[in-house]
Design an enzyme around this catalytic site. Structure first.
Site, mmCIF file in Angstrom:
data_model
loop_
_atom_site.group_PDB
_atom_site.id
_atom_site.type_symbol
_atom_site.label_atom_id
_atom_site.label_comp_id
_atom_site.label_asym_id
_atom_site.label_seq_id
_atom_site.Cartn_x
_atom_site.Cartn_y
_atom_site.Cartn_z
ATOM 1 N N ASN A 14 52.029 59.657 55.739
ATOM 2 C CA ASN A 14 52.204 61.091 56.024
ATOM 3 C C ASN A 14 51.265 61.540 57.134
ATOM 4 O O ASN A 14 51.645 62.322 58.011
ATOM 5 C CB ASN A 14 52.002 61.922 54.755
ATOM 6 C CG ASN A 14 53.262 61.961 53.912
ATOM 7 O OD1 ASN A 14 54.234 62.614 54.287
ATOM 8 N ND2 ASN A 14 53.270 61.240 52.803
ATOM 9 N N ARG A 90 42.013 62.142 44.791
ATOM 10 C CA ARG A 90 40.861 62.731 44.119
ATOM 11 C C ARG A 90 41.214 64.159 43.738
ATOM 12 O O ARG A 90 41.857 64.870 44.518
ATOM 13 C CB ARG A 90 39.649 62.780 45.058
ATOM 14 C CG ARG A 90 39.296 61.486 45.701
ATOM 15 C CD ARG A 90 38.490 60.593 44.807
ATOM 16 N NE ARG A 90 37.228 61.197 44.399
ATOM 17 C CZ ARG A 90 36.484 60.766 43.384
ATOM 18 N NH1 ARG A 90 36.888 59.741 42.663
ATOM 19 N NH2 ARG A 90 35.356 61.346 43.078
ATOM 20 N N HIS A 108 53.767 66.457 47.650
ATOM 21 C CA HIS A 108 54.006 65.814 46.355
ATOM 22 C C HIS A 108 55.442 65.296 46.329
ATOM 23 O O HIS A 108 56.364 66.003 46.752
ATOM 24 C CB HIS A 108 53.779 66.820 45.224
ATOM 25 C CG HIS A 108 53.953 66.203 43.875
ATOM 26 N ND1 HIS A 108 52.980 65.402 43.314
ATOM 27 C CD2 HIS A 108 54.979 66.247 42.993
ATOM 28 C CE1 HIS A 108 53.406 64.971 42.133
ATOM 29 N NE2 HIS A 108 54.617 65.475 41.917
HETATM 30 C C1 GRF Z 1 53.118 60.237 49.128
HETATM 31 O O1 GRF Z 1 54.203 59.833 48.333
HETATM 32 C C2 GRF Z 1 52.704 61.637 48.791
HETATM 33 O O2 GRF Z 1 53.777 62.438 48.412
HETATM 34 C C3 GRF Z 1 51.764 61.454 47.627
HETATM 35 O O3 GRF Z 1 51.055 60.274 47.921
HETATM 36 C C4 GRF Z 1 51.850 59.452 48.770
HETATM 37 C C5 GRF Z 1 51.016 59.172 49.981
HETATM 38 O O4 GRF Z 1 51.634 58.266 50.848
HETATM 39 N N1 GRF Z 1 50.919 62.606 47.454
HETATM 40 P P1 GRF Z 1 51.031 58.024 52.285
HETATM 41 O O5 GRF Z 1 49.586 57.563 52.081
HETATM 42 O O6 GRF Z 1 51.094 59.294 53.059
HETATM 43 O O7 GRF Z 1 51.854 56.950 52.888
#
Ligand code: GRF
Length: 209
Positions: A14, A90, A108
């Site tokens: 992300n 965390r 999320h």
């Molecule tokens: C994602 O699925 C996000 O929705 C959740 O943790 C995951 C993180 O993935 N909170 P990345 O580290 O961004 O690949």
């Protein structure tokens, strides 16, 4: 241009999507700090490779409060407009959340308020929902509970496993996070109770229904 501090613990896909949107000129933002609590986070390595200000603040051996204190101190120096949680594993204290009220965002992998907490995609499958997706929201004192900025949905297939559903949701996450941050960068939104109102006109923004 908004100043972003990104907190992450792992893969960082992300964060990468956000970084790409900035690099492509489709998100008017600057990453002023990346913090990882884990030395093996791929997101930390990526931030360093891209020449961004990146720091490892390990939590191992520290109390929750002591670790958070270090993160908060670093944030105070970086002066971000928004703190972006991108797979940050965390929990934040109520004091942290209050200090950055409506300035901490999280993504999320479910359509909240359904399936908060860990393994949201497996929870969705186990419940038998036909639609799932992702939510970008402000962080409040609850678990995955703050005002919602944006949601994107995916159809759940009969053939889905937690892995295949997660992968399709992740594609939507990579669109949703930059899109939500664009709302923040544009500044045309108001938080009215639990609702984030974006409004098409000044009148709508100032007098939401
Ligand atoms: C994602 O699925 C996000 O929705 C959740 O943790 C995951 C993180 O993935 N909170 P990345 O580290 O961004 O690949």
């Amino acid at each position: 241009m908004i100043r972003l501090a990104v907190l992450l613990s792992g893969r960082g896909s992300n964060f990468a999507a956000i970084y790409r949107a900035i690099a492509a000129g489709s998100l008017d933002a600057e990453v002023v700090l990346v913090v990882s609590n884990r030395s093996d986070a791929a997101g930390l390595a990526a931030a360093r490779a891209w020449g961004l200000p990146a720091e490892l603040i390990e939590n191992r051996g520290l109390s929750r409060a002591a670790h958070e204190q270090l993160v908060v101190q670093r944030l105070a120096t970086a002066q971000p407009d928004f703190v972006v949680l991108a797979g940050y594993m965390r929990l934040l204290s109520a004091e942290f959340v209050a200090a950055y009220r409506n300035r901490i965002v999280n993504i999320h992998p479910s359509v909240l308020p359904a399936f908060p907490g860990v393994d949201a995609q497996a929870q969705a499958l186990a419940h038998g929902v036909k639609v799932s997706g992702c939510t970008v929201h402000f962080v409040d004192e609850g678990l995955d509970a703050g005002p919602i900025l944006l949601q994107r949905t995916v159809t759940v297939l009969d053939s889905d496993t937690a892995e295949t559903l997660s992968a399709r949701i992740l594609e939507q996450e990579h669109l949703a996070y930059p899109e939500a941050l664009r709302i923040l960068a544009g500044g045309r939104y108001r938080v009215v109770g639990r609702r984030v109102v974006t409004g098409n006109s000044e009148a709508e923004l100032n007098h939401p229904g």
